[in-house]
Scaffold this motif. Structure first.
Motif, PDB file in Angstrom:
ATOM      1  N   ASN A  31       0.826  -1.202   0.000  1.00  0.00           N
ATOM      2  CA  ASN A  31       0.000   0.000   0.000  1.00  0.00           C
ATOM      3  C   ASN A  31       0.863   1.255   0.000  1.00  0.00           C
ATOM      4  O   ASN A  31       0.556   2.252  -0.648  1.00  0.00           O
ATOM      5  N   SER A  32       1.997   1.199   0.759  1.00  0.00           N
ATOM      6  CA  SER A  32       2.874   2.365   0.810  1.00  0.00           C
ATOM      7  C   SER A  32       3.506   2.646  -0.541  1.00  0.00           C
ATOM      8  O   SER A  32       3.825   3.787  -0.859  1.00  0.00           O
ATOM      9  N   LEU A  33       3.693   1.588  -1.351  1.00  0.00           N
ATOM     10  CA  LEU A  33       4.272   1.794  -2.669  1.00  0.00           C
ATOM     11  C   LEU A  33       3.355   2.607  -3.572  1.00  0.00           C
ATOM     12  O   LEU A  33       3.786   3.148  -4.579  1.00  0.00           O
ATOM     13  N   LYS A  34       2.063   2.683  -3.237  1.00  0.00           N
ATOM     14  CA  LYS A  34       1.105   3.425  -4.042  1.00  0.00           C
ATOM     15  C   LYS A  34       0.726   4.763  -3.399  1.00  0.00           C
ATOM     16  O   LYS A  34      -0.223   5.412  -3.803  1.00  0.00           O
ATOM     17  N   THR A  35       1.459   5.200  -2.355  1.00  0.00           N
ATOM     18  CA  THR A  35       1.172   6.451  -1.668  1.00  0.00           C
ATOM     19  C   THR A  35       1.517   7.644  -2.555  1.00  0.00           C
ATOM     20  O   THR A  35       2.560   7.684  -3.201  1.00  0.00           O
ATOM     21  N   ILE A  36       0.641   8.646  -2.573  1.00  0.00           N
ATOM     22  CA  ILE A  36       0.877   9.885  -3.314  1.00  0.00           C
ATOM     23  C   ILE A  36       1.270  10.959  -2.315  1.00  0.00           C
ATOM     24  O   ILE A  36       0.546  11.244  -1.360  1.00  0.00           O
ATOM     25  N   SER A  37       2.440  11.579  -2.558  1.00  0.00           N
ATOM     26  CA  SER A  37       2.927  12.599  -1.636  1.00  0.00           C
ATOM     27  C   SER A  37       2.948  13.993  -2.247  1.00  0.00           C
ATOM     28  O   SER A  37       3.012  14.983  -1.526  1.00  0.00           O
ATOM     29  N   VAL A  68      -0.984  15.577 -12.364  1.00  0.00           N
ATOM     30  CA  VAL A  68      -0.078  14.433 -12.324  1.00  0.00           C
ATOM     31  C   VAL A  68       0.463  14.309 -10.913  1.00  0.00           C
ATOM     32  O   VAL A  68       0.583  15.298 -10.191  1.00  0.00           O
ATOM     33  N   TRP A  69       0.762  13.086 -10.517  1.00  0.00           N
ATOM     34  CA  TRP A  69       1.262  12.858  -9.165  1.00  0.00           C
ATOM     35  C   TRP A  69       2.554  12.070  -9.216  1.00  0.00           C
ATOM     36  O   TRP A  69       2.924  11.499 -10.242  1.00  0.00           O
ATOM     37  N   ASN A  71       3.615   9.228  -7.970  1.00  0.00           N
ATOM     38  CA  ASN A  71       3.675   7.765  -8.001  1.00  0.00           C
ATOM     39  C   ASN A  71       2.925   7.242  -9.222  1.00  0.00           C
ATOM     40  O   ASN A  71       1.688   7.287  -9.273  1.00  0.00           O
ATOM     41  N   LYS A  72       3.660   6.740 -10.220  1.00  0.00           N
ATOM     42  CA  LYS A  72       3.037   6.251 -11.453  1.00  0.00           C
ATOM     43  C   LYS A  72       2.163   5.035 -11.230  1.00  0.00           C
ATOM     44  O   LYS A  72       1.293   4.722 -12.050  1.00  0.00           O
ATOM     45  N   ARG A  73       2.389   4.300 -10.142  1.00  0.00           N
ATOM     46  CA  ARG A  73       1.640   3.064  -9.909  1.00  0.00           C
ATOM     47  C   ARG A  73       0.331   3.298  -9.166  1.00  0.00           C
ATOM     48  O   ARG A  73      -0.452   2.367  -8.981  1.00  0.00           O
ATOM     49  N   ALA A  74       0.095   4.516  -8.712  1.00  0.00           N
ATOM     50  CA  ALA A  74      -1.173   4.841  -8.066  1.00  0.00           C
ATOM     51  C   ALA A  74      -2.176   5.206  -9.159  1.00  0.00           C
ATOM     52  O   ALA A  74      -2.103   6.281  -9.749  1.00  0.00           O
ATOM     53  N   HIS A  75      -3.097   4.298  -9.437  1.00  0.00           N
ATOM     54  CA  HIS A  75      -3.951   4.435 -10.623  1.00  0.00           C
ATOM     55  C   HIS A  75      -5.202   5.267 -10.406  1.00  0.00           C
ATOM     56  O   HIS A  75      -5.551   6.094 -11.237  1.00  0.00           O
ATOM     57  N   TYR A  76      -5.926   5.066  -9.340  1.00  0.00           N
ATOM     58  CA  TYR A  76      -7.261   5.647  -9.203  1.00  0.00           C
ATOM     59  C   TYR A  76      -7.418   6.446  -7.910  1.00  0.00           C
ATOM     60  O   TYR A  76      -8.231   6.104  -7.061  1.00  0.00           O
ATOM     61  N   PRO A  77      -6.659   7.528  -7.729  1.00  0.00           N
ATOM     62  CA  PRO A  77      -6.868   8.354  -6.532  1.00  0.00           C
ATOM     63  C   PRO A  77      -8.146   9.179  -6.671  1.00  0.00           C
ATOM     64  O   PRO A  77      -8.660   9.378  -7.775  1.00  0.00           O
ATOM     65  N   SER A  78      -8.635   9.668  -5.540  1.00  0.00           N
ATOM     66  CA  SER A  78      -9.748  10.616  -5.610  1.00  0.00           C
ATOM     67  C   SER A  78      -9.194  11.973  -6.020  1.00  0.00           C
ATOM     68  O   SER A  78      -8.083  12.362  -5.626  1.00  0.00           O
ATOM     69  N   ILE A  79      -9.943  12.700  -6.838  1.00  0.00           N
ATOM     70  CA  ILE A  79      -9.477  13.993  -7.353  1.00  0.00           C
ATOM     71  C   ILE A  79     -10.611  15.005  -7.245  1.00  0.00           C
ATOM     72  O   ILE A  79     -11.746  14.727  -7.658  1.00  0.00           O
ATOM     73  N   GLU A  80     -10.294  16.172  -6.719  1.00  0.00           N
ATOM     74  CA  GLU A  80     -11.265  17.261  -6.607  1.00  0.00           C
ATOM     75  C   GLU A  80     -10.659  18.499  -7.241  1.00  0.00           C
ATOM     76  O   GLU A  80      -9.617  18.994  -6.802  1.00  0.00           O
ATOM     77  N   ASN A 121      -6.514  12.543  -3.342  1.00  0.00           N
ATOM     78  CA  ASN A 121      -6.734  11.734  -2.128  1.00  0.00           C
ATOM     79  C   ASN A 121      -7.038  12.611  -0.920  1.00  0.00           C
ATOM     80  O   ASN A 121      -6.631  12.328   0.210  1.00  0.00           O
ATOM     81  N   GLU A 122      -7.742  13.727  -1.164  1.00  0.00           N
ATOM     82  CA  GLU A 122      -8.269  14.656  -0.160  1.00  0.00           C
ATOM     83  C   GLU A 122      -7.206  15.462   0.578  1.00  0.00           C
ATOM     84  O   GLU A 122      -7.432  16.600   0.960  1.00  0.00           O
ATOM     85  N   LEU A 123      -6.013  14.901   0.758  1.00  0.00           N
ATOM     86  CA  LEU A 123      -5.006  15.545   1.603  1.00  0.00           C
ATOM     87  C   LEU A 123      -3.905  16.249   0.821  1.00  0.00           C
ATOM     88  O   LEU A 123      -3.284  17.185   1.325  1.00  0.00           O
ATOM     89  N   VAL A 124      -3.638  15.787  -0.393  1.00  0.00           N
ATOM     90  CA  VAL A 124      -2.526  16.339  -1.160  1.00  0.00           C
ATOM     91  C   VAL A 124      -3.039  17.419  -2.108  1.00  0.00           C
ATOM     92  O   VAL A 124      -3.802  17.136  -3.030  1.00  0.00           O
ATOM     93  N   ARG A 125      -2.621  18.676  -1.842  1.00  0.00           N
ATOM     94  CA  ARG A 125      -2.993  19.778  -2.742  1.00  0.00           C
ATOM     95  C   ARG A 125      -1.884  19.951  -3.772  1.00  0.00           C
ATOM     96  O   ARG A 125      -0.708  20.084  -3.434  1.00  0.00           O
ATOM     97  N   SER A 126      -2.279  19.980  -5.034  1.00  0.00           N
ATOM     98  CA  SER A 126      -1.288  20.089  -6.108  1.00  0.00           C
ATOM     99  C   SER A 126      -0.771  21.508  -6.241  1.00  0.00           C
ATOM    100  O   SER A 126      -1.384  22.466  -5.740  1.00  0.00           O
ATOM    101  N   ASP A 127       0.360  21.646  -6.923  1.00  0.00           N
ATOM    102  CA  ASP A 127       0.767  22.957  -7.398  1.00  0.00           C
ATOM    103  C   ASP A 127      -0.293  23.449  -8.375  1.00  0.00           C
ATOM    104  O   ASP A 127      -1.013  22.654  -8.995  1.00  0.00           O
ATOM    105  N   SER A 128      -0.406  24.755  -8.550  1.00  0.00           N
ATOM    106  CA  SER A 128      -1.473  25.306  -9.385  1.00  0.00           C
ATOM    107  C   SER A 128      -0.931  25.861 -10.693  1.00  0.00           C
ATOM    108  O   SER A 128       0.279  25.969 -10.910  1.00  0.00           O
ATOM    109  N   ILE A 129      -1.852  26.207 -11.571  1.00  0.00           N
ATOM    110  CA  ILE A 129      -1.523  26.791 -12.868  1.00  0.00           C
ATOM    111  C   ILE A 129      -2.434  27.997 -13.067  1.00  0.00           C
ATOM    112  O   ILE A 129      -3.611  27.972 -12.711  1.00  0.00           O
ATOM    113  N   LYS A 130      -1.875  29.120 -13.596  1.00  0.00           N
ATOM    114  CA  LYS A 130      -2.645  30.332 -13.821  1.00  0.00           C
ATOM    115  C   LYS A 130      -2.850  30.559 -15.312  1.00  0.00           C
ATOM    116  O   LYS A 130      -1.912  30.413 -16.103  1.00  0.00           O
TER     117      LYS A 130
END
Length: 766
Positions: A31-37, A68-69, A71-80, A121-130
């Protein structure tokens, strides 16, 4: 032949691996191998970068951003998805859990700046684009015509004989998003001369009396903007030309071309719908002809709509293959990968498999193998490379098929049997670990490499027969193959016939083997230059090629008597060398030569591998190997209906043998020239599916001889016609002719016959 495996060791390793998986999972390691940081939003299409992380987009232009995140092996994270404008942060509705966002701004958004980011995955906020929205620029005009005509691939086609209609053209452009104070001028040009202004123009057909093509261009201009134009070709024909080529065109910004005939699009919905066009050439072919669409995924085939454009194609996750067929001419297939990864985040092993292309059976294929048919292609290609101790890898999605080592063994066994089209004998090692299947040809393998003619020579000779070729007095300086723009490097004679029969001009190496192969090619060219004139129809060209191979090349009975086992694949008889160097070959060599010579004349011919013998369908599968045979199918318009159809041709069975052990005399016959599948159903059985040959052609009514200044066909319906035929045979040294004689005209004296079929005979005077 497969190398033996230690089954016990394989099972032990599998058990240990399974226990390890359980322990690692319980520890949370998998599971840790699929963690998105971390994650970032990136520009995909429609945006112009003006500074680091800052972009511009014109009002009215579609754009796409993607998250994009790490971890390439994390296939189906939740995205908002979030949008920030005028300091207000809001969740974008309707796009949850998709990795890309596509939008179009209107004029009311000009001057505003929008910022986008995503929560993964609710907790990781991505960098943004303007993104700053700017005034729209003048776009190219779209041209439409009246409903009773149709624009296909930028062309409007009419048939002069069927009656012509004036062409009413209307131009539209992106006026809704342009500055309302911007004045746009539309001008129409025909043949470079201005003929009208405004959004509409009607082209009069009153002066069209012969085939011609007219280009009509609409140009848009506005102060301070680049001129934009679109051209429509008006094509007027009397008789439609035959379709030569079909090409699939994709104009969709979401698709990224990642290799030859291969596209990638990121998965956003369960089924992605998009538009695709089949473009045909020449432009004087019937552009309104029905197009048959075929879609394949994981070995499943679906027939699509019949039209010239398909606007509603649905992709399924994974590998999708699309082909289009117009008038029996099939496009090269397009491969589309529809996966959850961003295009820049495709795992290296998958990306390598889908971009490592090889050309096989007329298409660019890859190592991402999702079904047995694709395994057959890859193994067939590997065999053609003639390399021992080289490891070949195929990526096989585990969720689809062939998960275990045992299943992979079955796949390989079938692929060796079905995939290769070369003579030879194959020993190999193999392994299957996860999604990667590997195989290596080892010592004991005998690849199809010709090394000389077999001795002693065959005890066969050709009879004095009527042939449909003679030396041409006004010889051509070039052949149709010389005008081909696509080239392919060829290393051996099998490469040569495959490249040419698929429409490629061959390129030879400069070393000694390359020079030898080029010399072989020049011998084939000489046959066509000596015996085929420029004014012959495709049917007449095929008749010359058939008769030349049947009459000039004897069957190598000595090689055939050796069987097809180990040691036999080194003889020239199986290759082009047997035909053009030795003038004796077996079915393999003859069928390759037919495909090569037809390809050099721009006539599509394929080689068919299978089994042949009387009542072959009743022979048990376990015994069919000794009935191995090769023949051809050719695509020509034999019945002059304006459409090419497939026909069966067998230059081996077209040479009937008469005689005994001391010497065999071979007689050319037409029983296997341009016939249907039904005509050979009891004697020929192909190993894999081939295009259907269903169109009847009467060779006897379309083949002629001249006697005492009069022309006669070979369909004999009276005693008088039979007697003229016998007189012609006697006058030409008791020449043998293959003819059809109706029951009422059979009988009489002074000639001998060899019965070929119902009312079909080889006849010669005695």
């Amino acid at each position: 032949m497969k190398k033996s495996r230690n089954i016990g060791r394989v099972l032990l390793i599998a058990v240990v691996f399974a226990l390890a998986c359980v322990l690692l999972t319980s520890c949370g390691l998998f599971n840790s191998l699929k963690t998105i940081s971390s994650a970032s939003v990136v520009a995909r299409t429609g945006l112009e970068e003006v500074a680091d992380g800052k972009y511009e987009v014109q009002a009215g232009k579609e754009f796409t951003v993607a998250v994009v995140w790490n971890n390439k092996r994390a296939h189906y994270p939740s995205i908002e998805w979030h949008e920030i404008v005028d300091g207000k942060d809001s969740v974008i509705p309707g796009v949850n859990d998709v990795s890309s966002y596509t939008h179009i701004f209107g004029r009311t958004d000009v001057g505003k700046t929008f910022e986008y980011y995503a929560k993964v995955n609710e907790l990781v906020r991505s960098d943004s684009i303007k993104i700053n929205v700017v005034e729209a620029k003048l776009d190219v005009p779209t041209i439409n015509c009246q409903d009773d005509l149709k624009i296909v691939d930028g062309k409007i086609q009419q048939n002069i004989i069927g009656g012509l209609k004036d062409v009413q053209l209307t131009a539209r452009w992106n006026s809704a998003v342009l500055d309302p104070d911007l004045a746009v001028t539309a001008e129409w040009f025909v043949g470079g001369e201005k003929v009208a202004e405004g959004t509409e123009y009607t082209y009069s057909v009153s002066g069209i009396v012969s085939p011609t093509t007219v280009d009509v261009t609409c140009k848009l201009s506005a102060d301070g903007m680049e001129t934009k134009s679109t051209t429509i070709s008006l094509i007027f024909v009397e008789k439609y030309d035959l379709v030569d080529n079909v090409k699939i065109v994709i104009n969709d910004a979401r698709f990224t071309k990642i290799a030859e005939d291969t596209y990638y699009v990121q998965k956003t919905t369960e089924y992605l719908h998009f538009g695709m066009t089949a473009s045909i050439s020449p432009a004087t072919a019937n552009l309104a002809a029905e197009c048959f669409w075929s879609f394949e995924y994981s070995g499943n085939s679906i027939m699509g709509d019949r039209s010239t454009q398909v606007e509603d194609i649905g992709l399924t996750e994974g590998k999708n293959i699309v082909t289009a067929t117009v008038d029996n001419v099939v496009s090269r297939r397009i491969t589309i990968y529809y996966m959850t990864y961003d295009v820049d985040a495709i795992p290296d092993d998958i990306k390598s498999a889908i971009t490592d292309k090889f050309f096989w059976n007329g298409n660019y294929c890859d190592r991402y193998v999702a079904c047995q048919e694709e395994a057959n292609e890859f193994v067939g290609y590997a065999i053609s490379q003639h390399q021992k101790n080289k490891t070949y890898e195929m990526y096989m999605p585990v969720s689809n098929w062939a998960v275990t080592q045992s299943e992979f063994a079955d796949v390989m066994s079938e692929a060796i049997k079905q995939g290769g089209d070369e003579s030879g004998y194959y020993a190999y090692n193999m392994s299957k670990i996860g999604s990667v299947g590997k195989f290596t040809f080892v010592d004991g393998t005998e690849f199809g490499i010709p090394s000389g003619a077999y001795r002693p020579a065959s005890n066969a000779k050709q009879a004095n027969v009527f042939v449909r070729y003679s030396e041409v007095s006004d010889k051509r300086a070039s052949l149709p193959i010389d005008s081909k723009t696509e080239t392919m490097n060829v290393a051996n004679s099998n490469d040569l016939y495959r490249a040419v029969s698929n429409g490629f001009k061959p390129v030879f190496s400069t070393d000694e083997s390359g020079k030898k192969l080029q010399n072989l090619y020049e011998k084939a060219r000489k046959v066509l230059i000596d015996y085929v004139s420029e004014d012959l129809t495709d049917v007449e060209k095929v008749a010359v090629i058939y008769d030349w191979i049947v009459n000039e090349v004897v069957y190598d009975y000595a090689v055939a008597s050796n069987g097809t086992g180990s040691g036999s694949s080194c003889y020239n008889a199986f290759y082009l060398e047997g035909v053009f160097d030795d003038k004796r070959a077996v079915c393999d060599g003859k069928s390759k030569a037919f495909a090569l010579l037809c390809g050099m004349e721009n006539i599509k011919a394929i080689r068919v591998s299978g089994y042949a013998g009387e009542n072959i369908a009743s022979v048990p599968d376990s015994e069919k190997a000794k009935y191995g045979h090769a023949w051809n199918k050719v695509l020509i318009d034999a019945n002059d209906d304006g459409v090419r159809e497939w026909y069966v041709v067998d230059t081996t069975w077209g040479d009937v043998e008469v005689g005994g052990a001391a010497v065999v005399t071979e007689y050319l016959n037409y029983s296997y020239f341009l016939v249907t599948d039904d005509a050979i159903a009891t004697s020929h059985q192909a190993r894999v599916a081939t295009p259907k040959a269903e169109t009847e052609y009467n060779v006897y009514k379309n083949t002629y001889f001249t006697y005492n200044g009069e022309t006669y066909d070979l369909y004999i319906e009276s005693n008088a016609e039979r007697d003229i035929l016998i007189a012609y045979s006697r006058e030409n040294g008791n020449m043998a002719l293959c003819v059809y004689i109706t029951y009422s005209a059979q009988g009489g004296l002074g000639y001998a016959v060899v019965k070929m079929g119902v009312n079909q005979f080889i006849v010669y005077a005695t």
